[in-house]
Design an enzyme around this catalytic site. Structure first.
Site, PDB file in Angstrom:
ATOM      1  N   ASP A  40      58.086  32.766  32.640  1.00 22.35           N
ATOM      2  CA  ASP A  40      58.537  32.872  34.035  1.00 22.35           C
ATOM      3  C   ASP A  40      57.576  32.113  34.940  1.00 22.35           C
ATOM      4  OD1 ASP A  40      60.683  34.865  33.492  1.00 22.35           O
ATOM      5  OD2 ASP A  40      58.967  36.117  32.949  1.00 22.35           O
ATOM      6  N   ASP A  48      56.325  32.195  38.889  1.00 19.98           N
ATOM      7  CA  ASP A  48      56.317  32.940  40.143  1.00 19.98           C
ATOM      8  C   ASP A  48      55.699  32.100  41.241  1.00 19.98           C
ATOM      9  OD1 ASP A  48      57.412  35.078  38.814  1.00 19.98           O
ATOM     10  OD2 ASP A  48      55.483  36.055  38.453  1.00 19.98           O
ATOM     11  N   ASP A  51      45.868  41.718  40.619  1.00 23.49           N
ATOM     12  CA  ASP A  51      45.287  42.743  39.756  1.00 23.49           C
ATOM     13  C   ASP A  51      44.091  42.242  38.949  1.00 23.49           C
ATOM     14  OD1 ASP A  51      46.885  41.088  38.200  1.00 23.49           O
ATOM     15  OD2 ASP A  51      48.262  42.672  37.565  1.00 23.49           O
TER      16      ASP A  51
END
Length: 455
Positions: free
Chosen positions: A66, A68, A154
């Site tokens: 993916d 982002d 994170d």
């Protein structure tokens, strides 16, 4: 800790701009659709970057699944630029730009929740950003700068931003060094970050397994005494997170880390007590299922979450079924059906399993009772069952682990599937003889008595 503004280690955020020669990312490795999104946002006057896992993977020579994008455009501004855009999420508002089967996720730079106090009134703060008394972020639509966004990331390896206008990567938290050191560390205080979003504990073990990294001591220690916070996560969200854990090609390694950090208990409370002994049949069964799943994924074969969930709940069902038979005096068939319903009901309190998967799970479980019953036409009927293959694979692993009559049954079905018509007939005749019965002779039709001719 009570709800409030998160604290971050500002000394970690010392941005370094890496040139194309220093990071080695090429546009050839980036999705064409992701590039389209970046170019259009830039053309409209917005800042836009690739961020997170896709940048990390590209720098490690991996192929991202993916891509982002993060931008200073708000979700509504993004939607105004793309006709193929849809806005999703309440807790964390995102723009999904749809290109056929590929979705490019676009997020707006996140800000700190304390900024909502100074930049917006208290009512706006309640609407855009909200935390529980335990510190868990319940709503997260406070927008900020790229620096704030990096602080809100994170892990250090996920705070790298690729800009297509000059092909640079801005590394905010020494992510490049973390990749070299094979060290996975949270940005900021681990306890604060896990309390904000307990799912980060699952992400930690998933990334550690996927990237072959060691979780830093500070980030690891906090998991041991905060793992129970996962019970606060909505069951629907946990379904997607658990799929990422076990259908990644590194399911076995992820599972071992979950055992180490006590993360099975809050997700599968009925299974966890059965895994105390690593040499138990339950432990060996789960490991073999995950080995097979990893092999299938890594060789390009399809897998279904239903099979994994059926495996994780199989021995809890067996145990509960036996208890119902012993204590309530139920026959096996009735006890088994009650046990399936009870165990599944308890599980969905923790992880919501969609009906399309729970239906298949039930088929796999019910066929485990039917597969031993092979006489007459039953064997042929079972072969025609749409979920026979999944149930057979399930039985095969059970046989490999438990041995004995279960392995003999699995071997019989293996041979029966490969046999021709005559061989199958012979196998069924032999089976009935071995079971102590005799083959049924075809019934003779009784001829109707003809009336005597009248004299």
């Amino acid at each position: 800790m009570t709800g409030g503004s998160p604290e971050y280690h500002s000394e970690l955020l010392d941005p370094v701009v890496l040139s194309r020669a220093e990071h080695g990312i090429s546009r050839e490795g980036i999705s064409d659709n992701a590039l389209k999104v970046l170019y259009r946002l830039n053309s409209a006057g917005f800042d836009a970057y690739l961020v997170g896992g896709c940048v990390r993977d590209l720098m490690m020579g991996l192929h991202p699944k993916d891509f982002d994008v993060v931008t200073n455009a708000t979700p509504d501004e993004v939607k105004g630029l793309f006709k193929n855009c849809r806005l999703i999420g309440r807790r964390f508002r995102l723009a999904h730009i749809v290109f056929g089967r590929e979705i490019i996720e676009v997020a707006t730079f996140r800000g700190h929740h304390q900024s909502a106090t100074t930049k917006q009134n208290e009512k706006a703060k309640e609407t855009l950003g909200k935390q529980s008394q335990e510190g868990q972020i319940l709503r997260d639509n406070v927008f900020g700068t790229i620096e704030e966004d990096a602080e809100r990331r994170d892990f250090t390896v996920n705070a790298m931003y690729y800009r297509v206008t000059d092909f640079t990567v801005t590394d905010f938290a020494r992510g490049m060094q973390a990749i070299k050191d094979k060290r996975l560390a949270l940005i900021g205080d681990p306890e604060t970050r896990y309390r904000e979003d307990p799912v980060r504990m699952l992400r930690a073990v998933r990334f550690a397994a996927k990237l072959n990294m060691r979780i830093s001591d500070e980030s690891a220690d906090a998991i041991h005494h905060l793992n129970s916070l996962l019970s606060n996560i909505p069951p629907a969200r946990l379904f997607e997170e658990v799929i990422k854990l076990f259908i990644s090609g590194q399911g076995l390694e992820t599972y071992k880390l979950m055992l180490e950090f006590g993360l099975i208990q809050p997700l599968f409370p009925q299974l966890a007590p059965l895994l105390v002994d690593p040499n138990s049949r339950e432990s060996k069964f789960i490991e073999q299922v995950l080995i097979n799943t990893d092999n299938r994924i890594n060789t390009g074969q399809r897998v279904t979450p239903a099979f994994l969930y059926a495996a994780f709940l199989w021995y809890p069902i067996e145990e509960h079924c036996q208890k119902l038979m012993d204590e309530a005096g139920l026959i096996q068939f009735d006890a088994y059906n009650i046990a399936m319903n009870d165990v599944l009901h308890r599980q969905i309190q923790r992880i919501m399993i969609p009906k399309r998967f729970s239906s298949m799970m039930r088929d796999i479980w019910q066929l485990q009772l039917r597969l031993p019953k092979r006489f007459g036409r039953r064997a042929y009927q079972l072969l025609e069952h749409p979920k026979f293959r999944a149930a057979y694979d399930f039985l095969l692993i059970r046989g490999q682990i438990e041995g004995g009559s279960l392995l003999e049954l699995a071997d019989w079905w293996t041979e029966f599937q490969e046999a021709d018509v005559e061989q199958r007939k012979a196998m069924l005749i032999k089976l009935r003889e071995e079971e102590g019965g005799q083959t049924k002779r075809p019934r003779k039709r009784r001829s109707k008595k003809r009336p005597k001719p009248q004299q």
